[in-house]
Design an enzyme around this catalytic site. Structure first.
Site, PDB file in Angstrom:
ATOM      1  N   CYS A   2     -34.147 -36.930   5.182  1.00 45.25           N
ATOM      2  CA  CYS A   2     -34.498 -36.069   6.434  1.00 45.25           C
ATOM      3  C   CYS A   2     -34.413 -36.614   7.724  1.00 45.25           C
ATOM      4  O   CYS A   2     -34.300 -37.883   7.950  1.00 45.25           O
ATOM      5  CB  CYS A   2     -36.019 -35.850   6.345  1.00 45.25           C
ATOM      6  SG  CYS A   2     -36.592 -35.197   4.507  1.00 45.25           S
ATOM      7  N   ARG A  27     -28.644 -36.127   7.626  1.00 52.39           N
ATOM      8  CA  ARG A  27     -29.677 -36.825   6.640  1.00 52.39           C
ATOM      9  C   ARG A  27     -30.285 -35.812   5.986  1.00 52.39           C
ATOM     10  O   ARG A  27     -31.255 -36.212   5.006  1.00 52.39           O
ATOM     11  CB  ARG A  27     -30.706 -37.334   7.705  1.00 52.39           C
ATOM     12  CG  ARG A  27     -30.282 -38.057   8.894  1.00 52.39           C
ATOM     13  CD  ARG A  27     -31.367 -38.489   9.927  1.00 52.39           C
ATOM     14  NE  ARG A  27     -32.541 -39.279   9.238  1.00 52.39           N
ATOM     15  CZ  ARG A  27     -32.171 -40.776   9.035  1.00 52.39           C
ATOM     16  NH1 ARG A  27     -31.474 -41.361   9.645  1.00 52.39           N
ATOM     17  NH2 ARG A  27     -33.257 -41.362   8.668  1.00 52.39           N
ATOM     18  N   TRP A  74     -33.976 -32.938   3.176  1.00 52.92           N
ATOM     19  CA  TRP A  74     -33.313 -33.318   1.876  1.00 52.92           C
ATOM     20  C   TRP A  74     -34.439 -33.308   0.784  1.00 52.92           C
ATOM     21  O   TRP A  74     -35.194 -34.494   0.833  1.00 52.92           O
ATOM     22  CB  TRP A  74     -32.195 -34.468   2.081  1.00 52.92           C
ATOM     23  CG  TRP A  74     -31.738 -34.883   0.856  1.00 52.92           C
ATOM     24  CD1 TRP A  74     -30.383 -34.122   0.543  1.00 52.92           C
ATOM     25  CD2 TRP A  74     -32.139 -35.644  -0.238  1.00 52.92           C
ATOM     26  NE1 TRP A  74     -29.964 -34.636  -0.738  1.00 52.92           N
ATOM     27  CE2 TRP A  74     -30.680 -35.683  -1.012  1.00 52.92           C
ATOM     28  CE3 TRP A  74     -32.961 -36.531  -0.507  1.00 52.92           C
ATOM     29  CZ2 TRP A  74     -30.772 -36.270  -2.383  1.00 52.92           C
ATOM     30  CZ3 TRP A  74     -32.695 -37.375  -1.729  1.00 52.92           C
ATOM     31  CH2 TRP A  74     -31.819 -36.993  -2.696  1.00 52.92           C
ATOM     32  N   ASN A 108     -40.146 -38.227   6.964  1.00 47.95           N
ATOM     33  CA  ASN A 108     -39.112 -38.940   6.276  1.00 47.95           C
ATOM     34  C   ASN A 108     -39.604 -39.989   5.492  1.00 47.95           C
ATOM     35  O   ASN A 108     -39.950 -40.906   6.153  1.00 47.95           O
ATOM     36  CB  ASN A 108     -37.977 -39.091   7.580  1.00 47.95           C
ATOM     37  CG  ASN A 108     -37.121 -39.993   7.065  1.00 47.95           C
ATOM     38  OD1 ASN A 108     -36.370 -40.780   7.985  1.00 47.95           O
ATOM     39  ND2 ASN A 108     -36.460 -40.084   5.834  1.00 47.95           N
ATOM     40  N   GLY A 109     -38.988 -39.871   4.284  1.00 53.53           N
ATOM     41  CA  GLY A 109     -39.209 -40.688   3.434  1.00 53.53           C
ATOM     42  C   GLY A 109     -40.282 -40.270   2.026  1.00 53.53           C
ATOM     43  O   GLY A 109     -39.910 -39.073   1.744  1.00 53.53           O
ATOM     44  N   GLU A 494     -12.609 -43.872  -6.372  1.00 52.56           N
ATOM     45  CA  GLU A 494     -13.015 -43.008  -5.103  1.00 52.56           C
ATOM     46  C   GLU A 494     -12.388 -41.954  -5.240  1.00 52.56           C
ATOM     47  O   GLU A 494     -13.036 -40.705  -4.844  1.00 52.56           O
ATOM     48  CB  GLU A 494     -12.348 -43.916  -3.839  1.00 52.56           C
ATOM     49  CG  GLU A 494     -12.451 -43.130  -2.407  1.00 52.56           C
ATOM     50  CD  GLU A 494     -13.919 -42.899  -2.012  1.00 52.56           C
ATOM     51  OE1 GLU A 494     -14.808 -43.346  -2.581  1.00 52.56           O
ATOM     52  OE2 GLU A 494     -13.698 -42.298  -0.997  1.00 52.56           O
ATOM     53  N   LYS A 498     -14.565 -38.290  -4.802  1.00 54.94           N
ATOM     54  CA  LYS A 498     -14.376 -37.449  -3.608  1.00 54.94           C
ATOM     55  C   LYS A 498     -14.357 -35.712  -4.428  1.00 54.94           C
ATOM     56  O   LYS A 498     -14.688 -34.818  -4.086  1.00 54.94           O
ATOM     57  CB  LYS A 498     -12.874 -37.577  -3.006  1.00 54.94           C
ATOM     58  CG  LYS A 498     -12.886 -38.578  -2.147  1.00 54.94           C
ATOM     59  CD  LYS A 498     -13.378 -38.346  -0.686  1.00 54.94           C
ATOM     60  CE  LYS A 498     -14.944 -38.704  -0.755  1.00 54.94           C
ATOM     61  NZ  LYS A 498     -15.564 -40.239  -0.513  1.00 54.94           N
ATOM     62  N   GLU A 501     -17.778 -34.741  -5.649  1.00 56.22           N
ATOM     63  CA  GLU A 501     -18.507 -34.658  -4.533  1.00 56.22           C
ATOM     64  C   GLU A 501     -18.367 -33.088  -3.864  1.00 56.22           C
ATOM     65  O   GLU A 501     -19.329 -32.201  -3.752  1.00 56.22           O
ATOM     66  CB  GLU A 501     -18.276 -35.539  -3.155  1.00 56.22           C
ATOM     67  CG  GLU A 501     -19.002 -36.744  -3.488  1.00 56.22           C
ATOM     68  CD  GLU A 501     -18.712 -37.625  -2.206  1.00 56.22           C
ATOM     69  OE1 GLU A 501     -19.831 -37.985  -1.599  1.00 56.22           O
ATOM     70  OE2 GLU A 501     -17.620 -37.945  -1.870  1.00 56.22           O
ATOM     71  N   HIS A 517      -9.891 -46.913 -25.434  1.00 58.10           N
ATOM     72  CA  HIS A 517     -11.379 -47.314 -25.778  1.00 58.10           C
ATOM     73  C   HIS A 517     -11.990 -46.186 -25.634  1.00 58.10           C
ATOM     74  O   HIS A 517     -13.366 -46.442 -25.727  1.00 58.10           O
ATOM     75  CB  HIS A 517     -11.657 -48.664 -25.095  1.00 58.10           C
ATOM     76  CG  HIS A 517     -10.865 -49.630 -25.538  1.00 58.10           C
ATOM     77  ND1 HIS A 517     -10.486 -50.166 -26.617  1.00 58.10           N
ATOM     78  CD2 HIS A 517      -9.949 -50.390 -24.290  1.00 58.10           C
ATOM     79  CE1 HIS A 517      -9.663 -51.260 -26.553  1.00 58.10           C
ATOM     80  NE2 HIS A 517      -9.309 -51.323 -25.210  1.00 58.10           N
ATOM     81  N   LYS A 616     -25.394 -37.021   4.105  1.00 64.57           N
ATOM     82  CA  LYS A 616     -24.465 -37.768   4.676  1.00 64.57           C
ATOM     83  C   LYS A 616     -25.132 -39.319   4.558  1.00 64.57           C
ATOM     84  O   LYS A 616     -24.542 -40.501   4.365  1.00 64.57           O
ATOM     85  CB  LYS A 616     -24.174 -37.615   6.159  1.00 64.57           C
ATOM     86  CG  LYS A 616     -23.029 -38.411   6.878  1.00 64.57           C
ATOM     87  CD  LYS A 616     -21.573 -38.228   6.624  1.00 64.57           C
ATOM     88  CE  LYS A 616     -20.743 -39.261   6.810  1.00 64.57           C
ATOM     89  NZ  LYS A 616     -19.712 -39.391   5.986  1.00 64.57           N
TER      90      LYS A 616
HETATM   91  C1  G6P Z   1     -24.179 -40.964   0.901  1.00 66.94           C
HETATM   92  C2  G6P Z   1     -22.874 -40.531   1.377  1.00 66.94           C
HETATM   93  C3  G6P Z   1     -21.728 -41.132   1.029  1.00 66.94           C
HETATM   94  C4  G6P Z   1     -21.781 -42.428   1.123  1.00 66.94           C
HETATM   95  C5  G6P Z   1     -23.078 -43.221   0.945  1.00 66.94           C
HETATM   96  C6  G6P Z   1     -23.350 -44.722   1.326  1.00 66.94           C
HETATM   97  O1  G6P Z   1     -24.026 -40.837  -0.529  1.00 66.94           O
HETATM   98  O2  G6P Z   1     -22.822 -38.965   1.068  1.00 66.94           O
HETATM   99  O3  G6P Z   1     -20.347 -40.719   1.751  1.00 66.94           O
HETATM  100  O4  G6P Z   1     -20.499 -43.500   0.665  1.00 66.94           O
HETATM  101  O5  G6P Z   1     -24.182 -42.512   1.032  1.00 66.94           O
HETATM  102  O6  G6P Z   1     -23.506 -44.575   2.715  1.00 66.94           O
HETATM  103  P1  G6P Z   1     -23.305 -45.490   3.807  1.00 66.94           P
HETATM  104  O7  G6P Z   1     -23.645 -45.048   5.176  1.00 66.94           O
HETATM  105  O8  G6P Z   1     -24.279 -46.924   3.388  1.00 66.94           O
HETATM  106  O9  G6P Z   1     -21.961 -46.322   3.595  1.00 66.94           O
END
Ligand code: G6P
Length: 621
Positions: A2, A27, A74, A108-109, A494, A498, A501, A517, A616
């Site tokens: 948040c 956030r 959030w 927030n928290g 990765e 992607k 997500e 395996h 994010k």
């Molecule tokens: C969230 C974001 C990811 C990011 C991760 C770690 O899950 O959606 O894109 O990799 O947090 O965030 P940071 O800011 O610590 O790299």
């Protein structure tokens, strides 16, 4: 998670609060709200639409005043619904409506003891209107209020267990906002006109409003009034709150309101910004030296004999890639741990460890907690690779390398990842140098390769049309496998991250040797198998793994280097990368995987920049 913004001002503050929320949407964005003190009453607008629509709603309802708080959510406790959206009101015991309120609060928290507090407050006659943990704080402050908001908040805070940043105001004190933090970020913005003052989760929310920022510390409570602010914290020796002084810093926070230009989404723009982001990250590099990571780095690098990397999400995968570099080039034993796991497991600390955190935002709660945990175990040497110079992570760490990716808006990280890899490669070279494993000739060769990277990435971006053709196939699938070996295995992880997500296609990555395996059982003609196939020493092994897929009718989608002898045929689709790039090859090979996820998401019509349920920056554990 948040995001919070609050203000006391003489002017109508609603547009500033809403603009602040837009910049805090990274956030969380499942609902939002704003509340103000207007004509002697509390008024609010709340919505499950995006922040952009909140201003319209506030305008329609005639919400405009000088004292107010706002929030983008959030969801943790309670579904994303209007009745759970902040600000929450308390109207005193017995009030069965939230339409009018005495206390308005944003949070927030997570409040861990919310059940216990809710039971206590219900027994006192408070009626709850949401499923949130936040509403208990509003009622608790109301219960403790006897004419002085600061006093009520100061009494309430010691009753809360968990992590929080809160901002609150009261019907009976029109020109006052009280805010506090414990475990979640909060800054004070000292206004530059008419004595106005602000609080926000991040200085970026206040960009263009004020650049005079105080980074509040854990336990700080701030009382904002026009023309004055007062920061206090609990003195555990006396059990009373005492005034504290905090430095006001001039912070040139970027508004983040970058233009999209010719791009459809921020993610696409950020993928295409990678050559510039990498060039900027390398701009000041004239040679390799420990001091790139801060004063005193040489002494630290001499003292340590292993590396522990802590990170989450995409940053964890850049750390996983760096492990291969650190062990093969710098010859230093390296372990990589998911921050949320490391912080709660028993491990064997070694004081001669360099603890490296990797974070785009520098605010990820689990990574910060893992860092503090490592330090508490007696590992004092800490270094961060981070994209935000003013973040908590940079402030917490002894050494830092700031990547210069620029503001990243798309939730799915792209340019932050490749610039992290650049920072981690520089760290590898600096450690190799300190440990006597880097000759001048090797240093010159690596620097040449690094400097050529922006051009090399640009050439990979030119593959976009070929990737778009593949994405149309992927858009019709519900599962995908990603395979690679060695240094590129984290790149496959990765790539799978992607895809899941932003397209919501179930995707998993495997080290190709593991195929037999288990995952081979999943392979049918319906299963696309993306293979990252650079022309390195493991290529022949990888080709055998690809045959295992072909023999079961699986569809292979291979990213091969230009000089790799893999030809397209039925069931085997090949896109050729322009050149093989040695140790830095992961930085090139991740780019088409980003494009594949992006275009598949476009074909499926998902909300690319704000995928469902994600945020994010994850500032709760
Ligand atoms: C969230 C974001 C990811 C990011 C991760 C770690 O899950 O959606 O894109 O990799 O947090 O965030 P940071 O800011 O610590 O790299």
């Amino acid at each position: 998670m948040c995001g919070i913004v609050g203000a006391v001002s003489q002017r109508n503050i609603v547009p500033i609060l809403v603009e602040g929320l837009k910049r805090l949407e990274y956030r969380g964005y499942d609902s939002c709200g704003v509340a103000v003190h207007q004509d002697g009453a509390l008024r609010r607008a709340r919505s499950t639409s995006r922040v952009a629509e909140l201003q319209q709603q506030a305008d329609q309802d005639g919400i405009a005043a000088g004292t107010g708080i706002a929030h983008t959510r959030w969801a943790t406790h309670g579904a994303p619904a209007v009745h759970n959206a902040h600000p929450h009101f308390s109207t005193g015991p017995g009030a069965d409506t939230q339409a009018v309120g005495r206390i308005a609060l944003v949070h927030n928290g997570i409040i861990e003891n919310h059940d216990e507090l809710r039971a206590e407050l219900k027994a006192r006659g408070y009626v709850f209107h949401s499923q949130t943990d936040t509403e208990v704080i509003a009622h608790l402050v109301d219960h403790l209020y006897s004419g002085d908001l600061l006093d009520a908040v100061q009494q309430a805070l010691p009753r809360l267990k968990g992590a929080y940043a809160v901002a609150v105001f009261c019907r009976d004190e029109p020109h006052r906002v009280v805010a506090a933090r414990e475990g979640s970020p909060l800054v004070l913005g000292v206004g530059q006109t008419d004595g106005e003052n602000f609080v926000a989760s991040d200085a970026m929310a206040l960009a263009g409003v004020t650049d005079q920022i105080v980074y509040l510390e854990e336990g700080d409570v701030v009382d904002l009034q026009p023309g004055r602010y007062w920061i206090s914290r609990l003195d555990t020796a006396t059990g009373r709150y005492a005034a504290v002084t905090r430095e006001v810093k001039t912070v040139h926070a970027h508004s983040g309101a970058a233009e999209l230009g010719p791009y459809r989404h921020y993610m696409q723009k950020e993928i295409f910004e990678q050559p510039t982001a990498i060039a900027n990250t390398l701009e000041a590099i004239t040679g390799i030296s420990p001091e790139l990571f801060g004063d005193g780095a040489y002494r630290v690098f001499k003292e340590i004999d292993k590396v522990l990397i802590l990170a989450c999400g995409t940053s964890y995968y850049s750390g996983s890639t760096a492990k291969y570099w650190l062990e093969s080039i710098a010859k230093i034993p390296t372990s990589v741990e998911i921050a949320s796991e490391y912080r709660y497991r028993d491990s064997v600390p070694d004081p001669k460890t360099l603890v490296v955190t990797i974070s785009q935002s520098g605010e990820t709660a689990d990574t910060i907690a893992a860092l503090k945990h490592a330090r508490s175990l007696g590992m004092p040497h800490t270094l961060t690779i981070c994209n935000v110079a003013t973040s908590a992570m940079v402030r917490e760490c002894e050494l830092a390398y700031i990547t210069r990716a620029g503001v990243e808006i798309g939730v799915a990280s792209t340019k932050a990842f490749t610039t992290q890899l650049v920072g981690l490669f520089l760290l590898t070279l600096a450690l190799a140098q300190t440990r006597g494993h880097l000759t001048e000739a090797q240093e010159a060769e690596h620097l040449k390769d690094l400097r050529h990277l922006p051009v090399a990435v640009q050439a990979v971006l030119a593959l976009e049309p070929q990737v778009i053709a593949w994405s149309e196939e992927f858009a019709r699938k519900e599962n995908a496998l990603f395979l690679a070996r060695g240094l590129h295995y984290p790149i496959a992880m990765e790539g799978a991250l992607k895809l899941k997500e932003i397209t919501y296609i179930h995707a998993e990555a495997y080290a190709a040797g593991e195929l037999k395996h288990g995952p081979l059982a999943l392979v049918t003609a319906e299963m696309p198998v993306v293979t990252v196939a650079p022309n390195d020493t493991l290529l022949e092994k990888l080709k055998s793994n690809m045959q295992e897929v072909r023999a079961r009718g699986g569809q292979l989608y291979v990213f091969a280097d230009g000089d790799t002898a893999i030809e397209s045929e039925a069931g085997l689709h090949v896109i050729r990368m322009p050149e093989h790039y040695g140790a830095l090859s992961p930085i090139l090979h991740v780019v088409p995987l980003q494009l594949l996820a992006y275009h598949t998401a476009c074909a499926r019509g998902t909300d690319v920049d704000k995928p469902r349920n994600l945020a994010k920056s994850v500032t709760v554990e």
